[in-house]
Design an enzyme around this catalytic site. Structure first.
Site, PDB file in Angstrom:
ATOM      1  N   ASP A   1     -30.921  17.087  -2.727  1.00  0.00           N
ATOM      2  CA  ASP A   1     -31.301  15.931  -3.481  1.00  0.00           C
ATOM      3  C   ASP A   1     -31.450  14.713  -2.445  1.00  0.00           C
ATOM      4  OD1 ASP A   1     -28.326  15.851  -3.065  1.00  0.00           O
ATOM      5  OD2 ASP A   1     -28.276  14.447  -4.680  1.00  0.00           O
ATOM      6  N   GLU A   2     -31.201  15.009  -1.130  1.00  0.00           N
ATOM      7  CA  GLU A   2     -31.361  13.718  -0.384  1.00  0.00           C
ATOM      8  C   GLU A   2     -32.470  14.258   0.788  1.00  0.00           C
ATOM      9  OE1 GLU A   2     -27.636  12.634   1.738  1.00  0.00           O
ATOM     10  OE2 GLU A   2     -26.580  13.343  -0.260  1.00  0.00           O
TER      11      GLU A   2
ATOM     12  N   ASP B   1     -32.176   9.404  -2.159  1.00  0.00           N
ATOM     13  CA  ASP B   1     -31.034  10.107  -2.807  1.00  0.00           C
ATOM     14  C   ASP B   1     -31.091  10.159  -4.438  1.00  0.00           C
ATOM     15  OD1 ASP B   1     -28.759  11.427  -3.431  1.00  0.00           O
ATOM     16  OD2 ASP B   1     -27.376   9.940  -2.370  1.00  0.00           O
TER      17      ASP B   1
HETATM   18 MG   LIG Z   1     -27.533  12.260  -4.856  1.00  0.00          MG
END
Ligand SMILES: [Mg+2]
Length: 428
Positions: free
Chosen positions: A124-125, A28
């Protein structure tokens, strides 16, 4: 062939790979939007700053904030007005989605050096299954630490990594300690780490679900895991059972191969309503909610649709399906809603009751397949579309963070159709 020639082949056969636990990482990026903005504008780095949907409006919403802003108590999803009261000097930056997509690709390309099982969950993960990577790259925690180092070296971004034996716990691990940390939830440690956490920290437990759980005495993840499974099923239907399974470490969902999500053929949501829909207002409300969740799922998978389809079923099970091609690929709820309403108006008497309604996007293309066509068909309204995309991205951010029910149009909150209640929606 002599007998001895066979034995070396069999020497390795004693390890039954099916019996061994998987090694799953969830990576993350920390404060992703704000971190990218700080890389693009180094002058932001040491001042409190926030990325906002619409920086010129007091009602604009904070999408992300840097560490300095965090120290003032600035929070994601609050309005600029609220944030500025805590931090009068807060610097506001508009979002640059194309840069976020670029950085997202860079980071996923790094992950792909370690395994081809890289499944993005959002911009973003990503999850990584590194079960087969051990000989080359080391243990799960070693790969996690190396990824943190390499991502920071090559992109300037920091990531937090969770390491566990399933996807749920890996994700909870990356959330456990931030920024720039590795957290291991092993068979030996997961209970002691997760059980004390408040239940709303668990995956897929939004604010309204958490409230319902607390009302029945389930306050922590430990309470959730130790509740009777049937009790959760009675509270949330099938999703409740899955929630219980996940809380007990029984999540066996595989990490997909990179790009697999793009092979999705269609994305849709359907609902059988608590009472039949009757009239334009009911239909409009139902279509809004279904278009909204369909759009959110497409956005999460970084795909757009080129066709919208509706299926309508009457109380006596007369069913029709109609579809329509769109002028442009879209993942905008507003586009999907408009197309679905057009289809219904053209093919259904709005006063005739509807028992079940499905809204589906098909003709799936990658989300970045729009540029050219946009300039060919719709240059005039490109700016307007972009604005709408930012708005819907902002709403999704808030939903991802606070649960699906955290933002709903007023009428959705108070309806007797059974819309908007956790666990009442069928995913198709
Ligand atoms: Mg994040």
């Amino acid at each position: 062939m002599s007998e001895t020639a066979l034995s070396p082949l069999c020497a390795g056969c004693s390890i039954d790979s099916d019996m061994a636990d998987r090694i799953i990482l969830h990576c993350d990026c920390n404060a992703f939007y704000a971190s990218v903005e700080c890389l693009l504008h180094p002058e932001y780095r040491d001042v409190p700053m926030a990325v906002c949907g619409d920086p010129n409006s007091r009602h604009g919403v904070v999408l992300a904030k840097n560490e300095a802003a965090k120290r003032y108590g600035v929070q994601t999803a609050e309005t600029i007005w609220q944030a500025r009261r805590k931090c009068p000097g807060l610097v506001l930056a508009p979002p640059h989605r194309e840069e976020y997509v670029r950085y997202s690709r860079l980071v996923n390309e790094i992950y792909l050096r370690y395994t081809d099982q890289v499944e993005p969950f959002s911009i973003d993960e990503s999850w990584l299954d590194v079960t087969g990577s051990g000989l080359l790259f080391g243990s799960g925690p070693e790969i996690a630490d190396e990824l943190r180092r390499v991502v920071e070296e090559e992109t300037g971004l920091t990531i937090s990594v969770g390491v566990s034996f399933n996807k749920t716990f890996a994700k909870l691990g990356s959330d456990y300690k931030k920024p720039n940390a590795t957290t291991v939830l092993s068979r030996e440690t997961w209970q002691s780490l997760l059980y004390p956490l408040p239940v709303e920290r668990f995956l897929f437990v939004g604010e309204s679900a958490a409230q319902k759980l607390r009302q029945t005495g389930i306050h922590t993840i430990g309470d959730l895991a130790n509740a009777r499974r049937e009790r959760l099923v009675s509270l949330f239907g099938k999703n409740g059972g899955e929630l219980w399974d996940m809380a007990n470490g029984l999540d066996e969902a595989p990490v997909r191969h990179f790009g697999e999500a793009r092979e999705v053929k269609s994305v849709g949501n359907g609902m059988t309503f608590r009472r039949d829909l009757a009239g334009a207002e009911d239909i409009s409300l139902a279509v809004s909610v279904l278009a909204d969740s369909t759009a959110a799922r497409m956005r999460r998978h970084h795909i757009k649709c080129t066709t919208v389809q509706v299926t309508i079923r009457s109380p006596n099970f007369h069913t029709i399906t109609r579809q329509k091609r769109l002028p442009l690929p879209t993942f905008l709820a507003a586009d999907i809603r408009a197309a679905a309403l057009d289809l219904i108006r053209a093919s259904w008497n709005e006063r005739a009751p509807i028992r079940m309604l499905t809204v589906t996007g098909s003709g799936i293309v990658p989300e970045d397949a729009t540029g050219e066509q946009l300039s060919l068909f719709e240059t005039g309204s490109a700016a307007k579309r972009e604005k709408q995309e930012h708005l819907e991205a902002a709403l999704n951010q808030i939903r991802d963070k606070f649960g699906r029910d955290s933002l709903s149009i007023g009428s959705v909150l108070h309806n007797d159709l059974g819309i908007g209640k956790y666990g009442n929606q069928k995913n198709e």
